[in-house]
Design a protein around this motif. Structure first.
Motif, PDB file in Angstrom:
ATOM      1  N   VAL A   1     -24.725  58.231  -9.967  1.00 24.19           N
ATOM      2  CA  VAL A   1     -23.987  58.217  -8.714  1.00 24.19           C
ATOM      3  C   VAL A   1     -24.478  59.307  -7.783  1.00 24.19           C
ATOM      4  O   VAL A   1     -24.631  59.122  -6.589  1.00 24.19           O
ATOM      5  CB  VAL A   1     -22.482  58.389  -9.003  1.00 24.19           C
TER       6      VAL A   1
ATOM      7  N   GLU B   1     -28.843  55.690  -4.648  1.00 23.96           N
ATOM      8  CA  GLU B   1     -28.538  55.298  -3.281  1.00 23.96           C
ATOM      9  C   GLU B   1     -27.994  53.876  -3.302  1.00 23.96           C
ATOM     10  O   GLU B   1     -28.725  52.931  -3.530  1.00 23.96           O
ATOM     11  CB  GLU B   1     -29.790  55.366  -2.403  1.00 23.96           C
ATOM     12  N   THR B   2     -26.720  53.748  -3.088  1.00 20.48           N
ATOM     13  CA  THR B   2     -26.069  52.442  -3.063  1.00 20.48           C
ATOM     14  C   THR B   2     -25.219  52.345  -1.818  1.00 20.48           C
ATOM     15  O   THR B   2     -24.754  53.354  -1.283  1.00 20.48           O
ATOM     16  CB  THR B   2     -25.175  52.240  -4.294  1.00 20.48           C
TER      17      THR B   2
ATOM     18  N   HIS C   1     -19.654  57.727  -4.232  1.00 16.65           N
ATOM     19  CA  HIS C   1     -20.574  56.618  -4.479  1.00 16.65           C
ATOM     20  C   HIS C   1     -19.970  55.259  -4.104  1.00 16.65           C
ATOM     21  O   HIS C   1     -20.659  54.399  -3.559  1.00 16.65           O
ATOM     22  CB  HIS C   1     -20.959  56.622  -5.959  1.00 16.65           C
ATOM     23  N   LYS C   2     -18.696  55.119  -4.359  1.00 20.95           N
ATOM     24  CA  LYS C   2     -18.062  53.808  -4.241  1.00 20.95           C
ATOM     25  C   LYS C   2     -17.650  53.482  -2.811  1.00 20.95           C
ATOM     26  O   LYS C   2     -17.733  52.326  -2.374  1.00 20.95           O
ATOM     27  CB  LYS C   2     -16.831  53.769  -5.156  1.00 20.95           C
TER      28      LYS C   2
END
Length: 469
Positions: free
Chosen positions: A165, A169-170, A239-240
């Motif tokens: 996380v 990279e999301t 991250h989310k």
């Protein structure tokens, strides 16, 4: 196949009761399966070793290994190979391909089932259930060791996910409102010590199904270490979600480690953060401090707090102070007044803050303690910090439905990816299985050159005429 059918018929005929019959059949099927599995593993080991020989490896020795699973106990022979050289280390190709660790006796599914059962019962009951429903035999000490291994493995997997996380990279999901709750749960430790389970849960509101409400996309965090828990939740949120466009509503009882500042550190950079003091704990505090006053006065104070009126509340607290008869009761009123003043902003109802979230979306953290408290506090249970931490991790993994992912994602885990060499080996093994042509039932006859009424004719007729019993 004829041998198996014969054995089944023999067991059915010779069994005195239905229980004996089913037990013998189960033993037969498991014995046949484990023997076939051992044969298959040894065949694959032979094919794998042949492939490694082409790369310069030599067979060092052949050792026996026993693996225990829900299907029974399998014992097979496999080869250890190595290359020549000062730094060359030997290994077992079959164990490496199957992802079996050194000294590992139980399969992944067996450990998973034991961990799932152990989260709802004590270790002795878990061992008894496993021994009754399978043909394996384990002790309650073994159950405890499995819980520690699975809990430690899930904790390592959580740590690896947190690292991903932080460095990955999301694209964060777009959301309007996010609900965060936290609370601690005290349990008994060894001796006179007490341990605390720190919990934080995250949800995206609620959805209604009739009269029942369900959290939307909930995620639960639990740990014995508050600092690690905060770091884990922070990494998950960053991250989310894209917090710059999110309104965060936090809820807690205001205890140590669960104040507004702690939740604010979790959601740094959010669009808006609103902290709500849990209504249940506010009412309990009110009841504890004003135990000497009339119930009607307590109801008026609660109603004033719900309406968020400061001046009428002070008047009612003055009335409560006038009803105090001892210095101790006066101190209780003063402490309640300080408590209300200190948390006045957090006592504001959500409807007055103009936040698009229902009040039913928060306040569920206490009820979600049950899955932990029923297992770890019932009947005066207590345990070590290591065992308690492992149990907390296993329960959390099951609650988040991440236990399967953790088993697959562990470094050097229980299952290895199927390599190209392994696929080729399987194809060669399948080609080596001899094909048998089945011609069906053989029909015979007695040749009769005389009349049908003769002895030979009657005998030939008796064999050609079907007899139905």
């Amino acid at each position: 196949m004829e041998y198996i059918v014969t054995e089944i018929i023999k067991i059915i005929k010779e069994s005195d009761t239905a229980i004996v019959r089913e037990t013998k059949l189960l033993q037969l099927f498991i014995r046949l399966f484990t023997e076939a599995l051992a044969c298959a593993l040894e065949t694959m080991d032979t094919e794998l070793v042949e492939q490694y020989k082409k790369q310069g490896y030599q067979i060092e020795r052949r050792d026996r290994r026993t693996i225990q699973g829900l299907f029974g106990t399998v014992t097979y022979l496999r080869r250890r190979i190595r290359k020549e050289g000062p730094r060359a280390k030997g290994f077992y190709p079959l164990d490496t391909q199957l992802g079996l660790k050194k000294y590992q006796r139980y399969t992944a599914l067996f450990r998973k089932r034991v961990a799932e059962v152990a989260t709802g019962s004590v270790y002795r009951t878990t061992a008894d259930v496993i021994n009754r429903l399978t043909l394996t035999s384990i002790s309650h000490q073994t159950v405890g060791n499995i819980i520690k291994q699975v809990g430690r493995g899930y904790a390592d997997w959580e740590q690896s996910q947190q690292h991903k996380v932080l460095v990955g990279e999301t694209a964060p999901s777009q959301l309007t409102v996010l609900c965060i709750e936290g609370d601690g749960l005290l349990i008994k430790g060894q001796g006179a010590k007490q341990q605390e389970i720190h919990r934080i849960q995250i949800s995206e509101g609620i959805t209604r199904c009739g009269t029942r409400t369900t959290l939307v996309h909930p995620h639960y965090f639990a740990s014995m270490d508050h600092r690690k828990l905060v770091a884990q939740v922070t990494a998950y949120l960053q991250h989310k979600y894209d917090l710059a466009h999110v309104v965060v509503v936090s809820n807690s009882d205001g205890g140590r480690g669960y104040g507004k500042d702690v939740f604010g550190s979790l959601v740094i950079g959010c669009q808006q953060h609103e902290h709500v003091l849990d209504r249940y704990h506010v009412n309990r505090k009110l009841k504890e401090r004003l135990y000497f006053t009339e119930p009607a006065l307590q109801d008026e104070i609660r109603q004033t707090l719900r309406e968020y009126q400061w001046e009428p509340l002070q008047v009612l607290l003055d009335t409560a102070e006038s009803q105090a008869e001892t210095p101790e009761e006066i101190v209780h009123v003063q402490k309640l007044r300080q408590y209300v003043a200190r948390n006045w902003i957090s006592l504001a109802p959500l409807k007055l803050r103009k936040i698009p979230v229902s009040a039913s979306g928060i306040g569920t953290c206490e009820s979600n303690h049950r899955i932990y408290s029923y297992r770890m506090k019932k009947q005066g249970r207590h345990g070590s910090r290591t065992g308690g931490t492992a149990m907390v991790k296993v329960i959390t993994a099951i609650r988040n439905k991440e236990l399967d992912q953790a088993f697959v994602g562990w470094a050097s885990g229980f299952t290895a990816p199927v390599s190209r060499t392994f696929r080729g080996t399987m194809r060669r093994v399948m080609r080596k299985i001899p094909f048998q042509t089945h011609v069906g039932v053989h029909h015979g006859c007695i040749r009769n050159t005389g009349p049908a009424s003769s002895a030979i004719g009657k005998l030939a007729k008796s064999f050609s005429t079907p007899a139905f019993l």
